[in-house]
Design a protein around this motif. Structure first.
Motif, PDB file in Angstrom:
ATOM      1  N   LEU A  58       0.820  -1.208   0.000  1.00 10.58           N
ATOM      2  CA  LEU A  58       0.000   0.000   0.000  1.00 10.58           C
ATOM      3  C   LEU A  58       0.857   1.262   0.000  1.00 10.58           C
ATOM      4  O   LEU A  58       0.550   2.240  -0.693  1.00 10.58           O
ATOM      5  CB  LEU A  58      -0.938   0.015   1.204  1.00 10.58           C
ATOM      6  N   PHE A  59       1.946   1.244   0.763  1.00  9.15           N
ATOM      7  CA  PHE A  59       2.864   2.383   0.776  1.00  9.15           C
ATOM      8  C   PHE A  59       3.479   2.578  -0.610  1.00  9.15           C
ATOM      9  O   PHE A  59       3.569   3.700  -1.103  1.00  9.15           O
ATOM     10  CB  PHE A  59       3.959   2.164   1.827  1.00  9.15           C
ATOM     11  N   HIS A  60       3.885   1.487  -1.224  1.00  8.98           N
ATOM     12  CA  HIS A  60       4.479   1.542  -2.560  1.00  8.98           C
ATOM     13  C   HIS A  60       3.471   2.096  -3.564  1.00  8.98           C
ATOM     14  O   HIS A  60       3.802   2.947  -4.406  1.00  8.98           O
ATOM     15  CB  HIS A  60       4.928   0.150  -2.968  1.00  8.98           C
ATOM     16  N   LEU A  61       2.239   1.657  -3.489  1.00  9.15           N
ATOM     17  CA  LEU A  61       1.192   2.126  -4.391  1.00  9.15           C
ATOM     18  C   LEU A  61       0.916   3.621  -4.184  1.00  9.15           C
ATOM     19  O   LEU A  61       0.767   4.377  -5.152  1.00  9.15           O
ATOM     20  CB  LEU A  61      -0.083   1.315  -4.166  1.00  9.15           C
ATOM     21  N   GLY A  62       0.876   4.049  -2.931  1.00 12.28           N
ATOM     22  CA  GLY A  62       0.666   5.465  -2.638  1.00 12.28           C
ATOM     23  C   GLY A  62       1.816   6.332  -3.116  1.00 12.28           C
ATOM     24  O   GLY A  62       1.608   7.422  -3.662  1.00 12.28           O
ATOM     25  N   LEU A  63       3.034   5.854  -2.940  1.00 14.04           N
ATOM     26  CA  LEU A  63       4.201   6.595  -3.403  1.00 14.04           C
ATOM     27  C   LEU A  63       4.222   6.685  -4.927  1.00 14.04           C
ATOM     28  O   LEU A  63       4.545   7.737  -5.492  1.00 14.04           O
ATOM     29  CB  LEU A  63       5.482   5.939  -2.885  1.00 14.04           C
ATOM     30  N   ASP A  64       3.860   5.617  -5.593  1.00 14.70           N
ATOM     31  CA  ASP A  64       3.775   5.649  -7.056  1.00 14.70           C
ATOM     32  C   ASP A  64       2.725   6.652  -7.524  1.00 14.70           C
ATOM     33  O   ASP A  64       2.952   7.397  -8.483  1.00 14.70           O
ATOM     34  CB  ASP A  64       3.449   4.260  -7.611  1.00 14.70           C
ATOM     35  N   ALA A  65       1.583   6.679  -6.858  1.00 13.75           N
ATOM     36  CA  ALA A  65       0.530   7.632  -7.219  1.00 13.75           C
ATOM     37  C   ALA A  65       1.008   9.071  -7.005  1.00 13.75           C
ATOM     38  O   ALA A  65       0.740   9.951  -7.823  1.00 13.75           O
ATOM     39  CB  ALA A  65      -0.732   7.358  -6.403  1.00 13.75           C
ATOM     40  N   PHE A  66       1.755   9.295  -5.937  1.00 15.67           N
ATOM     41  CA  PHE A  66       2.313  10.607  -5.634  1.00 15.67           C
ATOM     42  C   PHE A  66       3.302  11.043  -6.719  1.00 15.67           C
ATOM     43  O   PHE A  66       3.263  12.177  -7.201  1.00 15.67           O
ATOM     44  CB  PHE A  66       2.984  10.555  -4.262  1.00 15.67           C
ATOM     45  N   ILE A  67       4.170  10.140  -7.138  1.00 17.79           N
ATOM     46  CA  ILE A  67       5.168  10.445  -8.160  1.00 17.79           C
ATOM     47  C   ILE A  67       4.497  10.700  -9.509  1.00 17.79           C
ATOM     48  O   ILE A  67       4.872  11.615 -10.242  1.00 17.79           O
ATOM     49  CB  ILE A  67       6.210   9.316  -8.242  1.00 17.79           C
ATOM     50  N   ILE A  68       3.487   9.918  -9.843  1.00 12.80           N
ATOM     51  CA  ILE A  68       2.774  10.125 -11.111  1.00 12.80           C
ATOM     52  C   ILE A  68       2.069  11.477 -11.094  1.00 12.80           C
ATOM     53  O   ILE A  68       2.057  12.200 -12.102  1.00 12.80           O
ATOM     54  CB  ILE A  68       1.794   8.968 -11.374  1.00 12.80           C
ATOM     55  N   SER A  69       1.505  11.856  -9.962  1.00 13.61           N
ATOM     56  CA  SER A  69       0.839  13.151  -9.859  1.00 13.61           C
ATOM     57  C   SER A  69       1.838  14.296 -10.042  1.00 13.61           C
ATOM     58  O   SER A  69       1.548  15.275 -10.735  1.00 13.61           O
ATOM     59  CB  SER A  69       0.149  13.261  -8.505  1.00 13.61           C
ATOM     60  N   LEU A 103      -4.514  15.972  -8.480  1.00 10.81           N
ATOM     61  CA  LEU A 103      -3.602  16.765  -9.304  1.00 10.81           C
ATOM     62  C   LEU A 103      -3.032  17.951  -8.533  1.00 10.81           C
ATOM     63  O   LEU A 103      -1.894  18.355  -8.769  1.00 10.81           O
ATOM     64  CB  LEU A 103      -4.317  17.235 -10.568  1.00 10.81           C
ATOM     65  N   GLU A 104      -3.782  18.507  -7.589  1.00 13.49           N
ATOM     66  CA  GLU A 104      -3.265  19.593  -6.760  1.00 13.49           C
ATOM     67  C   GLU A 104      -2.146  19.117  -5.845  1.00 13.49           C
ATOM     68  O   GLU A 104      -1.204  19.867  -5.575  1.00 13.49           O
ATOM     69  CB  GLU A 104      -4.394  20.219  -5.944  1.00 13.49           C
ATOM     70  N   VAL A 105      -2.232  17.885  -5.365  1.00 15.11           N
ATOM     71  CA  VAL A 105      -1.144  17.319  -4.569  1.00 15.11           C
ATOM     72  C   VAL A 105       0.119  17.240  -5.416  1.00 15.11           C
ATOM     73  O   VAL A 105       1.221  17.544  -4.948  1.00 15.11           O
ATOM     74  CB  VAL A 105      -1.540  15.933  -4.008  1.00 15.11           C
ATOM     75  N   GLY A 106      -0.025  16.851  -6.666  1.00 15.99           N
ATOM     76  CA  GLY A 106       1.127  16.805  -7.571  1.00 15.99           C
ATOM     77  C   GLY A 106       1.711  18.180  -7.816  1.00 15.99           C
ATOM     78  O   GLY A 106       2.932  18.342  -7.904  1.00 15.99           O
ATOM     79  N   GLU A 107       0.855  19.198  -7.932  1.00 15.43           N
ATOM     80  CA  GLU A 107       1.336  20.574  -8.098  1.00 15.43           C
ATOM     81  C   GLU A 107       2.150  20.999  -6.879  1.00 15.43           C
ATOM     82  O   GLU A 107       3.214  21.605  -7.010  1.00 15.43           O
ATOM     83  CB  GLU A 107       0.156  21.533  -8.285  1.00 15.43           C
ATOM     84  N   TYR A 108       1.652  20.676  -5.700  1.00 20.54           N
ATOM     85  CA  TYR A 108       2.371  21.013  -4.474  1.00 20.54           C
ATOM     86  C   TYR A 108       3.718  20.295  -4.426  1.00 20.54           C
ATOM     87  O   TYR A 108       4.735  20.899  -4.095  1.00 20.54           O
ATOM     88  CB  TYR A 108       1.526  20.647  -3.249  1.00 20.54           C
ATOM     89  N   ALA A 109       3.731  19.025  -4.766  1.00 19.16           N
ATOM     90  CA  ALA A 109       4.978  18.259  -4.746  1.00 19.16           C
ATOM     91  C   ALA A 109       5.966  18.807  -5.767  1.00 19.16           C
ATOM     92  O   ALA A 109       7.166  18.924  -5.487  1.00 19.16           O
ATOM     93  CB  ALA A 109       4.691  16.784  -5.027  1.00 19.16           C
ATOM     94  N   PHE A 110       5.482  19.159  -6.946  1.00 21.77           N
ATOM     95  CA  PHE A 110       6.349  19.705  -7.978  1.00 21.77           C
ATOM     96  C   PHE A 110       6.925  21.048  -7.538  1.00 21.77           C
ATOM     97  O   PHE A 110       8.124  21.300  -7.694  1.00 21.77           O
ATOM     98  CB  PHE A 110       5.581  19.848  -9.296  1.00 21.77           C
ATOM     99  N   ASP A 111       6.083  21.922  -6.977  1.00 21.24           N
ATOM    100  CA  ASP A 111       6.561  23.215  -6.481  1.00 21.24           C
ATOM    101  C   ASP A 111       7.613  23.029  -5.401  1.00 21.24           C
ATOM    102  O   ASP A 111       8.641  23.707  -5.387  1.00 21.24           O
ATOM    103  CB  ASP A 111       5.409  24.045  -5.924  1.00 21.24           C
ATOM    104  N   PHE A 112       7.362  22.115  -4.477  1.00 23.16           N
ATOM    105  CA  PHE A 112       8.307  21.863  -3.396  1.00 23.16           C
ATOM    106  C   PHE A 112       9.637  21.368  -3.945  1.00 23.16           C
ATOM    107  O   PHE A 112      10.699  21.815  -3.514  1.00 23.16           O
ATOM    108  CB  PHE A 112       7.728  20.844  -2.411  1.00 23.16           C
ATOM    109  N   ALA A 113       9.588  20.458  -4.913  1.00 22.72           N
ATOM    110  CA  ALA A 113      10.820  19.913  -5.487  1.00 22.72           C
ATOM    111  C   ALA A 113      11.623  20.996  -6.214  1.00 22.72           C
ATOM    112  O   ALA A 113      12.853  21.045  -6.106  1.00 22.72           O
ATOM    113  CB  ALA A 113      10.495  18.770  -6.441  1.00 22.72           C
ATOM    114  N   VAL A 114      10.941  21.874  -6.926  1.00 22.56           N
ATOM    115  CA  VAL A 114      11.633  22.943  -7.648  1.00 22.56           C
ATOM    116  C   VAL A 114      12.284  23.918  -6.669  1.00 22.56           C
ATOM    117  O   VAL A 114      13.451  24.291  -6.829  1.00 22.56           O
ATOM    118  CB  VAL A 114      10.657  23.676  -8.592  1.00 22.56           C
TER     119      VAL A 114
END
Length: 95
Positions: free
Chosen positions: A5-16, A48-59
């Motif tokens: 489940l953790f692996h699946l959630g992390l994959d979903a986070f990375i795809i987002s 998709l907003e979670v992905g935007e937040y993650a992308f902003d944080f990474a940048v």
């Protein structure tokens, strides 16, 4: 079970975050208005907003690492916009 489940959630986070990067670089976005169910549409929008937040944080984080480690040379006129002085930092905390 929990590892899967953790692996699946992390994959979903990375795809987002990957989809957010595509949106930022090309402007392509999924047509959420074509999703018939209002609740699923909102769930996808939140995903998709979670992905935007993650992308902003990474940048921001990677940019801060590059500047703080001195990996790049910036002219002083540009450098003042990226590295705040103590007074600028204190002023930004007050506002």
């Amino acid at each position: 079970m929990f590892g899967w489940l953790f692996h699946l959630g992390l994959d979903a986070f990375i795809i987002s975050a990957f989809l957010a990067g595509i949106r930022r670089s090309t402007g392509l976005t999924p047509a959420l208005s074509q999703v018939p169910n209002k609740d699923i549409r909102q769930l996808l929008r939140s995903y998709l907003e979670v992905g935007e937040y993650a992308f902003d944080f990474a940048v921001v984080y990677s940019g801060a690492l590059v500047i703080s480690r001195g990996s790049i040379e910036l002219p002083n006129s540009i450098c003042q916009f990226f590295i705040p002085t103590d007074t600028e930092f204190a002023y930004s905390l007050k506002a």
